[in-house]
Write an enzyme that holds these catalytic residues in place. Structure first.
Site, short mmCIF file in Angstrom:
data_model
loop_
_atom_site.label_atom_id
_atom_site.label_comp_id
_atom_site.label_asym_id
_atom_site.label_seq_id
_atom_site.Cartn_x
_atom_site.Cartn_y
_atom_site.Cartn_z
N PHE A 350 0.86 -1.17 -0.11
CA PHE A 350 0.55 0.33 -0.23
C PHE A 350 0.89 1.41 0.04
O PHE A 350 0.68 1.85 -0.34
CB PHE A 350 -0.86 0.33 1.38
N GLY A 351 2.44 1.21 0.50
CA GLY A 351 2.66 2.73 0.81
C GLY A 351 3.96 2.26 2.34
O GLY A 351 4.10 1.19 2.72
N LYS A 367 0.52 7.02 7.20
CA LYS A 367 -0.15 5.85 5.95
C LYS A 367 -0.24 6.76 4.47
O LYS A 367 -1.06 7.26 4.29
CB LYS A 367 -1.63 5.02 6.33
N ASP A 464 -11.25 -8.09 6.17
CA ASP A 464 -9.74 -8.08 5.56
C ASP A 464 -8.53 -8.25 7.06
O ASP A 464 -7.73 -7.40 7.22
CB ASP A 464 -8.45 -6.80 5.26
#
Length: 654
Positions: A350-351, A367, A464
């Site tokens: 995601f980063g 994030k 998730d």
């Protein structure tokens, strides 16, 4: 319908002009149908007690001092409940008040299925139907105080001061407080006593609905309370109170100094006087400033992202909630030393996540989504909206977000112990997790999931749930994070079928991985995997994705049937761990990973089992679902880039 009393409270004897002590605590019983549960040992009362075990704690732990539980138990004995504490209450006083309310209400209302009780600092309401729809059209009971000297010499001016202050406080609660709470005072001059006021709605109401609720009760009852030094109206969704004596703790959020307002009295429902117009202008100006800032931020966002946002369904309230969380990129650059390498906390598909400190001193985790991240603008908006709307001590709190230039950033409260996987699956660090901490983590995750599935105003499936999405604070309290893949269920939906399967290999339920069918029981399956991982200290997907013959679930099952499950307990745990608790958690984990969704317990039942001291009464388990038997290379594609988590966990998209 039975739920109408919870919201409209129409059938009640209006007790005007009585002292506070009369009838305290105040109760509203039944909806006129005479629907009662039969006896003390009824299933309905058992379900009330089940709610009582968690709802006061959830409300007192919430920043809003508010919690709900919807459809606990099976029809016709299902229970829905709502708990709210006054905005100036402390968590401990809130917990004490709501605990007492659960003791008092079944007796006070003679075993009515629909009942509400009000104390000075809290309210509790339960019903055998959903409490979440809103209806503000009905009559509400009002109470007033006529103490000595209560009829003022300058009654007309006093009444105008009172009405102005009450309406100003109602405006602030609706439009200036995300908690929907406001306190106020008016100290015009020595000829008038100082006035104090309070207004509050349940925080799940939008600003407009909160103000409409307050307008109905102030418009109806302020004229009836004229010339009285104190009065209040209590309702489930909104309440107000005023008094010449202080009755609130904490600062006064609304202060009206100066001379008395003009002679014309405000219209029913809060039509503005000159003072009210000034307050309204200031409020509108503040809202416009926030909106303009937010709009400017959206204008600066990438053109493709803006188009994606416009095509995604968004209500006016959603936009307002989003805009209130916007943070400038310049602020986040300063907070993270321009995203310096030494502030990096972790990196995944995601980063990158960076730690930082906001100007006011709050520690944050930022994030920063990479340009190649699979988390698109729709997932980003889902995460922003959901996390902004839910409040629970075991859910990660979203501090803000930023969409500027080419950056997409989410800002969370900082968790000093990072994510569960970074400790649990590290051969050295896992020794930090003694059994007490692990049990606390299991219990906290279970309570967070119960809130999402059963107690929040929306039924939410996370989709998730995994070790890397469980964050740990300095005391190892768990917080569920990353809601980019979450879905909201309508009240009558039991499951959803999708052709786009997203999630993490090893945590996905078989019905979702194979057929795209997901429900709250999909999260229960993921929770079961987590429990087994926490007890054993081993990853499930390591086994599913290796050359070994058995995945973790299968390995646990084989040891369980041979009564050798104790051999799988994490060796890093000391020998003095309570074996009965360890085995109970393995038992619960196996119950949660059963093949059929219907065989898995709901999270409220899981929490009941976790808190129960008896192990022999747990339901028996059948052969669970196994990774190797339920998935194949043809059914899903494995990606090394995470959708919303760390890249140490392979994720799937179909």
């Amino acid at each position: 319908m039975a739920c109408r009393l919870i919201l409209s409270v129409a059938i009640v004897a209006v007790a005007l002009l009585v002292r506070r002590s009369a009838g305290y605590p105040w109760a509203l019983c039944d909806d006129g149908t005479g629907s009662n549960f039969p006896a003390r040992r009824s299933t309905y009362l058992a379900n009330i007690n089940l709610v009582a075990a968690t709802l006061p704690r959830n409300a007192s732990a919430s920043p809003d001092l508010f919690a709900t539980a919807d459809y606990i138990g099976a029809a016709p004995n299902q229970v829905s409940a709502l708990a709210l504490c006054r905005g100036d209450a402390t968590p401990s006083s809130c917990l004490s008040c709501l605990t007492q309310a659960f003791r008092d209400l079944p007796n006070t209302c003679a075993y009515n299925r629909v009942a509400t009780i009000f104390y000075d600092s809290c309210l509790l309401s339960y019903s055998n139907a959903s409490i979440f729809p809103s209806d503000f059209s009905a009559k509400i009971p009002a109470y007033g105080n006529r103490d000595s000297g209560s009829v003022m010499t300058e009654a007309a001016q006093f009444n105008r001061v009172m009405a102005t202050l009450v309406n100003a406080t109602a405006d602030y609660a609706a439009y200036n407080s995300t908690r929907r709470y406001a306190s106020g005072e008016a100290d015009f001059n020595q000829e008038f006593p100082k006035l104090y006021s309070w207004a509050q709605c349940t925080p799940d109401l939008t600003p407009a609905r909160c103000r409409r609720c307050l307008a109905q009760i102030t418009g109806r009852y302020i004229p009836q309370l004229e010339n009285y030094t104190g009065g209040f109206v209590r309702a489930v969704r909104c309440s107000f109170q005023y008094s010449t004596s202080p009755f609130l703790d904490g600062p006064m959020l609304v202060q009206l100094p100066g001379s008395p307002p003009p002679a014309q009295a405000p219209a029913a429902g809060g039509a503005p006087s000159e003072t009210m117009r000034k307050i309204a202008v200031a409020t509108v100006a503040a809202v416009l400033t926030i909106s303009a800032t937010c709009f400017y931020a959206w204008r600066k966002a990438k053109r493709t992202s803006a188009k994606a946002l416009q095509s995604y369904p968004t209500s006016a309230d959603d936009i307002q909630n989003i805009c209130s969380l916007h943070l400038d990129l310049s602020v986040l650059r300063v907070a993270t030393d321009d995203f310096a390498e030494h502030n990096k906390l972790g990196e995944g598909g995601f980063g990158v996540v960076y730690k930082g400190i906001l100007p006011e001193g709050q520690r944050i985790a930022v994030k920063r989504l990479s340009q190649t991240s699979r988390q698109g603008i729709a997932e980003l908006k889902t995460e922003i909206l959901l996390v902004a709307k839910v409040n629970h001590k075991n859910l990660a709190r979203l501090v803000g977000f930023c969409l500027e230039s080419h950056d997409k950033l989410l800002v969370y409260e900082y968790m000093s112990n990072r994510s569960l996987d970074t400790i649990l699956f590290d051969s050295t660090k896992k020794k930090e997790l003694d059994w007490g901490k692990r049990l606390k983590i299991i219990d906290g995750i279970a309570r967070g999931l119960q809130y999402l599935h059963e107690e929040s105003q929306m039924k939410i499936v996370h989709r998730d749930l995994k070790a890397s999405n469980i964050l740990l604070d300095s005391a190892y309290n768990p917080k569920i994070s990353d809601f980019g893949l979450a879905k909201i269920f309508a009240g009558d939906q039991s499951h959803i079928v999708t052709y786009c399967i997203v999630g993490t290999y090893g945590y996905m339920s078989p019905e979702y991985a194979m057929h795209g069918k997901y429900s709250i029981k999909s999260d229960v399956f993921s929770f079961g995997v987590l429990v087994l991982e926490i007890v054993t200290g081993r990853r499930n997907w390591d086994f599913c994705d290796s050359e070994q013959d058995a995945d973790l679930i299968n390995d646990v099952w084989e040891h369980w049937t041979r009564e050798k499950a104790i051999e799988l307990i994490d060796p890093s745990l000391t020998n003095d761990c309570p074996i009965d608790q360890l085995l109970k958690c393995i038992h619960i984990g196996l119950l949660c990973v059963q093949q059929k969704p219907s065989d898995r317990p709901v999270m409220s039942a899981v929490n009941f089992m976790l808190s129960s001291k008896t192990v022999d009464r747990l339901p028996s388990v059948s052969r669970p679902a196994f990774c190797r038997q339920q998935t194949s290379a043809n059914s899903i594609k494995v990606s090394s880039n995470g959708l919303a988590g760390q890249n140490s966990n392979p994720e799937v998209i179909g």
